[in-house]
Design a protein around this motif. Structure first.
Motif, PDB file in Angstrom:
ATOM      1  N   UNK A 247       0.810  -1.214   0.000  1.00 23.79           N
ATOM      2  CA  UNK A 247       0.000   0.000   0.000  1.00 23.79           C
ATOM      3  C   UNK A 247       0.848   1.271   0.000  1.00 23.79           C
ATOM      4  N   UNK A 248       2.051   1.167   0.540  1.00 27.06           N
ATOM      5  CA  UNK A 248       2.910   2.360   0.641  1.00 27.06           C
ATOM      6  C   UNK A 248       4.054   2.327  -0.370  1.00 27.06           C
ATOM      7  N   UNK A 249       3.869   1.617  -1.479  1.00 24.89           N
ATOM      8  CA  UNK A 249       4.912   1.464  -2.501  1.00 24.89           C
ATOM      9  C   UNK A 249       5.423   2.819  -2.984  1.00 24.89           C
ATOM     10  N   UNK A 250       4.510   3.712  -3.366  1.00 18.21           N
ATOM     11  CA  UNK A 250       4.905   5.032  -3.868  1.00 18.21           C
ATOM     12  C   UNK A 250       5.567   5.866  -2.789  1.00 18.21           C
ATOM     13  N   UNK A 251       5.064   5.763  -1.555  1.00 18.43           N
ATOM     14  CA  UNK A 251       5.623   6.543  -0.449  1.00 18.43           C
ATOM     15  C   UNK A 251       7.050   6.112  -0.143  1.00 18.43           C
ATOM     16  N   UNK A 252       7.278   4.806  -0.133  1.00 20.26           N
ATOM     17  CA  UNK A 252       8.629   4.292   0.117  1.00 20.26           C
ATOM     18  C   UNK A 252       9.575   4.723  -1.000  1.00 20.26           C
ATOM     19  N   UNK A 253       9.091   4.647  -2.245  1.00 22.98           N
ATOM     20  CA  UNK A 253       9.908   5.065  -3.382  1.00 22.98           C
ATOM     21  C   UNK A 253      10.303   6.532  -3.259  1.00 22.98           C
ATOM     22  N   UNK A 254       9.365   7.370  -2.814  1.00 22.59           N
ATOM     23  CA  UNK A 254       9.662   8.793  -2.633  1.00 22.59           C
ATOM     24  C   UNK A 254      10.741   8.984  -1.568  1.00 22.59           C
ATOM     25  N   UNK A 255      10.686   8.162  -0.522  1.00 19.69           N
ATOM     26  CA  UNK A 255      11.710   8.237   0.518  1.00 19.69           C
ATOM     27  C   UNK A 255      13.080   7.843  -0.006  1.00 19.69           C
ATOM     28  N   UNK A 256      13.119   6.838  -0.864  1.00 21.85           N
ATOM     29  CA  UNK A 256      14.385   6.411  -1.465  1.00 21.85           C
ATOM     30  C   UNK A 256      14.951   7.517  -2.340  1.00 21.85           C
ATOM     31  N   UNK A 257      14.079   8.183  -3.088  1.00 24.17           N
ATOM     32  CA  UNK A 257      14.527   9.292  -3.943  1.00 24.17           C
ATOM     33  C   UNK A 257      15.201  10.379  -3.116  1.00 24.17           C
ATOM     34  N   UNK A 258      14.553  10.787  -2.032  1.00 28.79           N
ATOM     35  CA  UNK A 258      15.112  11.856  -1.200  1.00 28.79           C
ATOM     36  C   UNK A 258      16.397  11.394  -0.499  1.00 28.79           C
ATOM     37  N   UNK A 259      16.419  10.135  -0.041  1.00 27.33           N
ATOM     38  CA  UNK A 259      17.630   9.644   0.611  1.00 27.33           C
ATOM     39  C   UNK A 259      18.780   9.554  -0.379  1.00 27.33           C
ATOM     40  N   UNK A 260      18.500   9.203  -1.621  1.00 28.96           N
ATOM     41  CA  UNK A 260      19.571   9.094  -2.609  1.00 28.96           C
ATOM     42  C   UNK A 260      20.305  10.420  -2.779  1.00 28.96           C
ATOM     43  N   UNK A 261      19.563  11.513  -2.726  1.00 29.00           N
ATOM     44  CA  UNK A 261      20.189  12.831  -2.807  1.00 29.00           C
ATOM     45  C   UNK A 261      21.058  13.076  -1.579  1.00 29.00           C
ATOM     46  N   UNK A 262      20.530  12.716  -0.425  1.00 32.26           N
ATOM     47  CA  UNK A 262      21.290  12.855   0.826  1.00 32.26           C
ATOM     48  C   UNK A 262      22.549  12.004   0.783  1.00 32.26           C
ATOM     49  N   UNK A 263      22.414  10.797   0.264  1.00 28.08           N
ATOM     50  CA  UNK A 263      23.558   9.885   0.174  1.00 28.08           C
ATOM     51  C   UNK A 263      24.682  10.502  -0.644  1.00 28.08           C
ATOM     52  N   UNK A 264      24.366  10.986  -1.830  1.00 33.05           N
ATOM     53  CA  UNK A 264      25.391  11.547  -2.702  1.00 33.05           C
ATOM     54  C   UNK A 264      26.007  12.799  -2.083  1.00 33.05           C
ATOM     55  N   UNK A 265      25.195  13.595  -1.411  1.00 32.46           N
ATOM     56  CA  UNK A 265      25.690  14.809  -0.754  1.00 32.46           C
ATOM     57  C   UNK A 265      26.640  14.458   0.383  1.00 32.46           C
ATOM     58  N   UNK A 266      26.246  13.495   1.225  1.00 27.50           N
ATOM     59  CA  UNK A 266      27.085  13.098   2.356  1.00 27.50           C
ATOM     60  C   UNK A 266      28.378  12.450   1.883  1.00 27.50           C
ATOM     61  N   UNK A 267      28.293  11.637   0.838  1.00 28.21           N
ATOM     62  CA  UNK A 267      29.499  11.008   0.297  1.00 28.21           C
ATOM     63  C   UNK A 267      30.463  12.063  -0.227  1.00 28.21           C
ATOM     64  N   UNK A 268      29.947  13.066  -0.903  1.00 26.93           N
ATOM     65  CA  UNK A 268      30.787  14.131  -1.451  1.00 26.93           C
ATOM     66  C   UNK A 268      31.458  14.929  -0.334  1.00 26.93           C
ATOM     67  N   UNK A 269      30.694  15.249   0.700  1.00 28.99           N
ATOM     68  CA  UNK A 269      31.259  15.965   1.859  1.00 28.99           C
ATOM     69  C   UNK A 269      32.329  15.113   2.527  1.00 28.99           C
TER      70      UNK A 269
END
Length: 279
Positions: A247-269
């Motif tokens: 039921x929360x497939x889209x919601x989880x996907x949205x969370x992954x999208x936002x975390x992916x940005x955080x991941x790349x930012x933290x890795x770069x820092x």
């Protein structure tokens, strides 16, 4: 110019330059590379809007873009994109190196012709191979400092290469109906949820492996490697919650999208801090 998208490209350019310099490059070189890179990416995005103006009309997400609404004509948008492409290459040619300039020209061509025109409308793997254009800032940043390439920027390139599909597919899950309406075969709109999840897992694991290889090739301390693995573990943990037909497939996907940005930012820092501490 889609400057919010360009931010992600800039995020990887600076750490590549710091790794190449093994410290902080000169302010002038950094400024020229970031400004030139922003213009190049903005030009690519502008050309993309010109080419996709008709399909943008069919998608809710893109229906307010300036060419679609008539705020800017295709002719003026094309002139704008051409002008800032030339300006970008001039900045790279004058203030950086010939290799960085060549790679920038290649990145613009690849995004506009290979991705936008050839791959995006014809294959569900469009973002996999087309995403290579978004990895180019790593090579450009390194080349701007050294005028050459080594295995370190190649490994960094592969990190972003494998990061791009799960990042973009997570967003495309939300807009899969849009892509279907526009006739664009984005993976979530043409494949089963199990196939999408499986491919996201493959690319995420490959991204983590590439990240560890990059750290080792750059000869950064062990704590950097451990932190990188931890960031990758958090990324993979997000995927465990993405289950087909939930039921929360889209919601989880949205969370992954936002975390992916955080991941790349933290890795770069992390890369910048680690290199500066090791200098």
């Amino acid at each position: 110019m889609k400057l919010r998208v360009v931010e992600l490209l800039i995020i990887t350019t600076l750490p590549a330059m710091v790794l190449a310099e093994k410290g902080l490059p000169s302010f002038g070189l950094v400024a020229a590379t970031l400004v030139g890179g922003t213009l190049a990416a903005g030009a690519s995005n502008a050309f993309n809007m010109v080419i996709e103006a008709d399909t943008d009309k069919l998608m809710v997400r893109t229906s307010k873009r300036p060419i679609v609404t008539g705020a800017i004509s295709r002719k003026h948008a094309t002139l704008f994109a051409t002008a800032i492409s030339i300006l970008s290459l001039a900045i790279f040619a004058i203030f950086t190196t010939a290799l960085a300039t060549l790679l920038t020209a290649l990145a613009i061509f690849y995004y506009v012709v290979i991705y936008t025109i050839l791959l995006k409308p014809n294959t569900s793997q469009n973002i996999v191979w087309g995403g290579a254009a978004g990895c180019m800032p790593v090579l450009i940043g390194w080349a701007a400092v050294t005028g050459s390439l080594t295995w370190v920027p190649v490994a960094f390139f592969m990190v972003v290469f494998f990061w791009t599909p799960p990042h973009f597919w997570a967003l495309a899950i939300k807009y899969k109906d849009d892509y279907s309406a526009a006739g664009i075969p984005m993976l979530p709109s043409v494949s089963s949820q199990s196939s999408v999840i499986g491919q996201m897992w493959f690319h995420t694991i490959a991204m983590v492996i590439s990240s560890t290889a990059m750290i080792q090739l750059a000869e950064l301390p062990v704590w950097v490697l451990c932190t990188t693995v931890l960031l990758g573990a958090v990324f993979t943990f997000q995927l465990f919650a993405l289950k087909e037909n939930s039921d929360n497939y889209n919601k989880v996907a949205a969370g992954i999208f936002h975390w992916s940005i955080t991941y790349l930012s933290l890795l770069s820092i992390l890369l910048v801090v680690a290199q500066l501490l090791s200098a």
